[in-house]
Structure formats: structure tokens, C-alpha cells
Design a protein around this motif. Structure first.
Motif, PDB file in Angstrom:
ATOM      1  N   ARG A 141      37.468  33.637  44.694  1.00  0.00           N
ATOM      2  CA  ARG A 141      37.454  34.817  43.315  1.00  0.00           C
ATOM      3  C   ARG A 141      36.599  33.910  42.656  1.00  0.00           C
ATOM      4  O   ARG A 141      36.663  33.972  41.237  1.00  0.00           O
ATOM      5  CB  ARG A 141      39.264  34.897  42.185  1.00  0.00           C
ATOM      6  N   VAL A 171      32.920  35.543  40.349  1.00  0.00           N
ATOM      7  CA  VAL A 171      31.551  36.748  39.859  1.00  0.00           C
ATOM      8  C   VAL A 171      30.602  37.253  40.301  1.00  0.00           C
ATOM      9  O   VAL A 171      29.824  35.835  40.897  1.00  0.00           O
ATOM     10  CB  VAL A 171      31.455  36.360  38.610  1.00  0.00           C
ATOM     11  N   GLU A 223      37.798  43.595  39.282  1.00  0.00           N
ATOM     12  CA  GLU A 223      36.476  42.484  39.589  1.00  0.00           C
ATOM     13  C   GLU A 223      35.642  43.181  40.126  1.00  0.00           C
ATOM     14  O   GLU A 223      34.028  42.806  40.272  1.00  0.00           O
ATOM     15  CB  GLU A 223      37.326  41.199  40.043  1.00  0.00           C
ATOM     16  N   THR A 259      37.553  33.708  35.389  1.00  0.00           N
ATOM     17  CA  THR A 259      38.097  33.913  36.731  1.00  0.00           C
ATOM     18  C   THR A 259      38.091  33.609  37.735  1.00  0.00           C
ATOM     19  O   THR A 259      39.555  33.768  38.073  1.00  0.00           O
ATOM     20  CB  THR A 259      36.631  35.318  37.108  1.00  0.00           C
TER      21      THR A 259
END
Length: 259
Positions: free
Chosen positions: A72, A74, A121, A166
């Protein structure tokens, strides 16, 4: 048999009868006492077992590592920027920005993340959306010991300084502690950051020292007076609270923003 003998015999019989009754009563009393003792022992075992089970259940996070959600991350050009107690995640110049208020201990926030976290996201990564994350200590008294909401929020802000907000955020929700029980301590939060690739010792210093805890408390004191804030999670877009009960709320919100 003379009268005297009959009288004596009768008296002996009466004495024997009284002894039998007394013995019977004594036996009943002994039986009752034994039953009572057994009952007390069983009750004590149940109570002790319940206490042991409760303590074990309460401390399920003790010695447990938070699994780093290393996938996970960015996307390219997406920036994580901490501004006080808020983290803005998005591509530079993104036009549509939503505010999300959440608590790492909040069960409803965990459900929100499970349902919509990846969708949000993905839209951040493709440049459609920016998010201002407000990690609030709303349930700070609801962990045992108290304080997990604040400590985890602080650790997430420190992680943001190293570009890891994140995955840190997603990891804490993936392995979310149960409300009312033990959260993760600072050592576990530090280990999570290290598992996500944060090697700078200033990260551990920021977590242990509570670098942003005062800012979080001050910011939250303002948040609770915001009429849009209705507990956690709360989503706000263009100055109005968003109802996210509709599974399509995100696309509808973005579509309305483009119109």
C-alpha cells in the motif's frame, strides 16, 4: 416383664431413636456442607477462569507485530505532506480534496477503511482526488491502558515525515486492535515503521517523545466544535459532511465536483 423393666426398655429405645435422628441430621448437615464447599470451589474456578480469559483476550496485541502493508504505497508524483496534525496526500495541484476524520481504534473507521480505503487511494494515485487525513484521538480513553488513539495518531504523523503515512495508516487498520482492549505500544509502532523501511533514528525519537501529541490534542479540540464532525469516521467535502452509506458515494461526489 415388670413395669420398671418396661419403662427402662422404653427409655433405651427412645434414646436410640434420638441418636439415630441426630446422626441423620448430622449426616444431612455434612452433606450440605460438602455440597456447599464443592459449589464454592466450582464458582472460584469459574471466576478465575473468566479472569484469565478476560486478561488473555484484553492483551491479544501483547508481543504481536503489526503486519507491514508494504504493497500500500502512494503512486508516482503523489506527495504526502504533513501540515500540523493533518496529512495531505495527493498529486500537486489536485483540485478535488476530501477531509477524512478517523481514529485508529474506531471499529467503524476500520470498516470504512476496509470498504473504501483502496478505492480512495486508487483515485489519489491517478490524480482524481486528494485527501486530508485527520487522525483524531477520539477514543483515547477507550483502550486498556488508555492512550492508544493519541500515540498511534502521533506515530502516523511521524511516519508521514518519512513518506510512509499511507502504508503505516493501512497497516494499523489491517491489524486493528479491539476497542476497550490493549492497543499497540510505542515499541510496536516503531517496529512497524522499521518494517516499512523507516531507518532514520529520528522516527523512533518522534514516536517515543510524542512529537505531535500536543498538536493533535489542540487540533482535536477545534474539530469537536465543527458542526460537520459527527464522530469517527467523518468525511467532509467542499465544507459539507458526506453521507457514505451509499456504496457509490465516492464516484458521485467526484462527479458532482466536476460539474
Amino acid at each position: 416383664m415388670g413395669g420398671a423393666e418396661r419403662t427402662a426398655r422404653k427409655q433405651r429405645q427412645q434414646k436410640a431413636a434420638r441418636r439415630a435422628v441426630a446422626q441423620a441430621r448430622g449426616g444431612d448437615a455434612n452433606k450440605k456442607m460438602i455440597v456447599a464447599v464443592i459449589g464454592i470451589v466450582v464458582l472460584a474456578a469459574v471466576v478465575i477462569g473468566g479472569v484469565l480469559w478476560t486478561n488473555s483476550s484484553k492483551n491479544t496485541t501483547a508481543g504481536q507485530d503489526v503486519t507491514p502493508q508494504t504493497d500500500r504505497v502512494v503512486g508516482g508524483q503523489v506527495v504526502e505532506k504533513r501540515d500540523g496534525a493533518v496529512v495531505l496526500v495527493g498529486k500537486p495541484g489536485v483540485k478535488q480534496v476530501v477531509d477524512v476524520y478517523a481514529d485508529f481504534l474506531c471499529p467503524a473507521c476500520g470498516q470504512f477503511q476496509e470498504l473504501y480505503g483502496k478505492k480512495i487511494e486508487d483515485k489519489v494515485n491517478n490524480g482524481e482526488l486528494g485527501v486530508r487525513y485527520h487522525m483524531v484521538p477520539f477514543l483515547n480513553k477507550n483502550s486498556d491502558p488508555p492512550g492508544y488513539s493519541l500515540e498511534s495518531a502521533n506515530a502516523a504523523l511521524v511516519a508521514a515525515d518519512f513518506g510512509k503515512f499511507t502504508p503505516f495508516h493501512d497497516s494499523l487498520f489491517k491489524d486493528q486492535p479491539e476497542e476497550g482492549k490493549r492497543g499497540y505500544d510505542k515499541a510496536q509502532l516503531i517496529k512497524l515503521g522499521q518494517g516499512l523501511g523507516i531507518t532514520d533514528p529520528k522516527f523512533a525519537e518522534g514516536v517515543n517523545g510524542g512529537s505531535y501529541e500536543k498538536q493533535l490534542i489542540d487540533d482535536f479540540s477545534k474539530t469537536v466544535n465543527d458542526p460537520n464532525f459527527k464522530g469517527t469516521p467523518t468525511v467532509v467535502y467542499n465544507g459539507a459532511r458526506v453521507e457514505y452509506g451509499d456504496p457509490g458515494w465516492l464516484d458521485k461526489m467526484l462527479g458532482a465536483g466536476k460539474g
